[in-house]
Each structure stands twice: as structure tokens, then as C-alpha cells.
Design a protein around this motif. Structure first.
Motif, PDB file in Angstrom:
ATOM      1  N   LEU A  42       1.361   6.527  -7.009  1.00  0.00           N
ATOM      2  CA  LEU A  42       0.218   7.342  -7.402  1.00  0.00           C
ATOM      3  C   LEU A  42       0.466   8.827  -7.113  1.00  0.00           C
ATOM      4  N   ALA A  43       1.035   9.126  -5.960  1.00  0.00           N
ATOM      5  CA  ALA A  43       1.298  10.525  -5.604  1.00  0.00           C
ATOM      6  C   ALA A  43       2.282  11.174  -6.571  1.00  0.00           C
TER       7      ALA A  43
ATOM      8  N   ILE B 100       0.841  -1.205   0.000  1.00  0.00           N
ATOM      9  CA  ILE B 100       0.000   0.000   0.000  1.00  0.00           C
ATOM     10  C   ILE B 100       0.873   1.252   0.000  1.00  0.00           C
ATOM     11  N   ALA B 101       1.917   1.259   0.808  1.00  0.00           N
ATOM     12  CA  ALA B 101       2.796   2.435   0.885  1.00  0.00           C
ATOM     13  C   ALA B 101       3.449   2.717  -0.466  1.00  0.00           C
TER      14      ALA B 101
ATOM     15  N   GLU C  25       0.761   3.917  -2.996  1.00  0.00           N
ATOM     16  CA  GLU C  25       0.385   5.310  -2.749  1.00  0.00           C
ATOM     17  C   GLU C  25       1.483   6.264  -3.195  1.00  0.00           C
ATOM     18  N   ARG C  26       2.741   5.860  -2.994  1.00  0.00           N
ATOM     19  CA  ARG C  26       3.872   6.692  -3.431  1.00  0.00           C
ATOM     20  C   ARG C  26       3.869   6.826  -4.948  1.00  0.00           C
TER      21      ARG C  26
END
Length: 93
Positions: free
Chosen positions: A85-86, A78-79, A82-83
Motif C-alpha cells: 500500500l505504501a 500485515i507488514a 502495508e508495504r
């Protein structure tokens, strides 16, 4: 491709090859520990290039996230997802 790029002193191509090897070695071949070593190589090269927050960094985070997912390391997956995607949102809108 990785070793040819290193021999040619082409860190961008070497980083892309190592990033691709995270997927091939870790997901396709099921060699997670070896794939994490490729991720470390790619990360070091991206650091050298100052591109950890660029699209190459996003690609590495994405591949590493999938690797973590396959290995059952959901929090790390997940981390990294999310990275990735960001970074893409920041750069591409």
C-alpha cells in the motif's frame, strides 16, 4: 514463462512471472514453502532491476502478504500489505 524469461535474459519478465507464481503456487495450490522460494527469486530480480520500491515490488509484497495470511502468519501479512500500500500510494498518489 519464468524460465523462458531467464533464458532470454529478461529479468523484468522473469520477476513478473515469479511474482505471479507466488500466488499460483502458494495460494491456489497450497504450496507455501515453494511459493516463498518464488518470492525470493522475484525479490532478487527486482533488486537487480532496482524496482523493489516500484509497482513490481508492490505486486510482490501484495502476493507475499496474501500468502502469509493464508499460512496464518498475520504479522508478516500485515507488514507486506502495508508495504504494498505504501509503495502504491507513493507512486500513484
Amino acid at each position: 514463462a519464468f524460465f523462458m524469461a531467464v533464458a532470454a535474459d529478461d529479468p523484468a519478465d522473469a520477476a513478473e512471472a515469479a511474482t505471479h507464481l507466488v500466488k499460483v503456487v502458494g495460494i491456489d495450490e497450497g504450496k507455501g514453502d515453494e511459493a516463498l522460494q518464488w518470492a525470493a527469486h522475484a525479490g532478487a530480480l527486482l533488486d537487480r532491476l532496482g524496482e523493489n520500491q516500484g509497482l513490481r515490488g508492490a505486486a510482490l509484497a501484495f502476493n507475499r502478504g496474501w500468502l502469509h495470511r493464508v499460512r496464518g502468519d498475520i504479522e508478516l501479512a500485515i507488514a507486506d500489505g502495508e508495504r504494498a500500500l505504501a509503495i502504491r500510494r507513493e507512486l500513484l498518489g
